[in-house]
Design a protein around this motif. Structure first.
Motif, PDB file in Angstrom:
ATOM      1  N   ASP A 215      26.534 -24.748  -2.721  1.00 14.70           N
ATOM      2  CA  ASP A 215      27.523 -24.335  -1.728  1.00 14.70           C
ATOM      3  C   ASP A 215      27.040 -23.160  -0.873  1.00 14.70           C
ATOM      4  N   GLY A 216      25.812 -22.706  -1.115  1.00 16.88           N
ATOM      5  CA  GLY A 216      25.269 -21.583  -0.358  1.00 16.88           C
ATOM      6  C   GLY A 216      25.589 -20.230  -0.958  1.00 16.88           C
ATOM      7  N   GLU A 217      26.513 -20.190  -1.886  1.00 18.56           N
ATOM      8  CA  GLU A 217      26.852 -18.938  -2.575  1.00 18.56           C
ATOM      9  C   GLU A 217      25.808 -18.648  -3.653  1.00 18.56           C
ATOM     10  N   GLN A 218      25.736 -17.407  -4.086  1.00 16.57           N
ATOM     11  CA  GLN A 218      24.768 -17.018  -5.113  1.00 16.57           C
ATOM     12  C   GLN A 218      25.075 -17.735  -6.423  1.00 16.57           C
ATOM     13  N   ALA A 219      24.070 -18.443  -6.949  1.00 17.79           N
ATOM     14  CA  ALA A 219      24.210 -19.154  -8.218  1.00 17.79           C
ATOM     15  C   ALA A 219      23.435 -18.456  -9.333  1.00 17.79           C
ATOM     16  N   GLY A 220      22.621 -17.474  -8.969  1.00 17.43           N
ATOM     17  CA  GLY A 220      21.832 -16.767  -9.966  1.00 17.43           C
ATOM     18  C   GLY A 220      20.798 -15.873  -9.317  1.00 17.43           C
ATOM     19  N   ARG A 221      19.941 -15.320 -10.179  1.00 17.53           N
ATOM     20  CA  ARG A 221      18.830 -14.482  -9.723  1.00 17.53           C
ATOM     21  C   ARG A 221      17.666 -14.679 -10.672  1.00 17.53           C
TER      22      ARG A 221
END
Length: 122
Positions: free
Chosen positions: A37-43
């Protein structure tokens, strides 16, 4: 933070050449892993690579969704370059030229995690 590790089956006797491949690794511009969705999913927090004889292991410390982390890695120029440069030194070819191939190879080469211990960070 969770860790994962993936293995590479390297031809024996090429440890120095393989080390050179990782010597000029291009890190991603960002450690932030976007989701579908373009949102942060992790790092991706840290990586380390170890080799002995014909076994190379890449450890990855990450936050969030591991599938999103692997998908992110599949699109990174530095990762793609390393995969191409490692090809001549592999005992068995890895299908990492496409995102789907990279994801399949990532899953197939993952080591089973037995335990993880982490000291709280400030």
């Amino acid at each position: 933070m969770p860790y994962t590790a993936i293995t590479y089956d390297i031809k024996s006797g090429y440890e120095d050449e393989v080390a050179e491949v990782f010597g000029d690794f291009q890190r991603p511009k960002s450690t932030v892993v976007p989701g579908a969705d373009g949102e942060q999913a992790g790092r991706i927090l840290a990586t380390a690579v170890f080799i002995r004889d014909s076994t190379l292991v890449r450890f990855i410390e990450y936050e969030g969704d591991l599938e999103a982390v692997a998908r992110f890695m599949a699109t990174q120029p530095g990762v793609r370059q390393v995969e191409r440069k490692l090809a001549p030194y592999l005992n068995k070819p890895r299908d990492t030229g496409t995102v789907d191939g990279f994801l399949r190879t990532f899953r197939e080469s993952q080591l089973r995690c037995i335990t993880q211990f982490t000291v709280p960070r400030a």
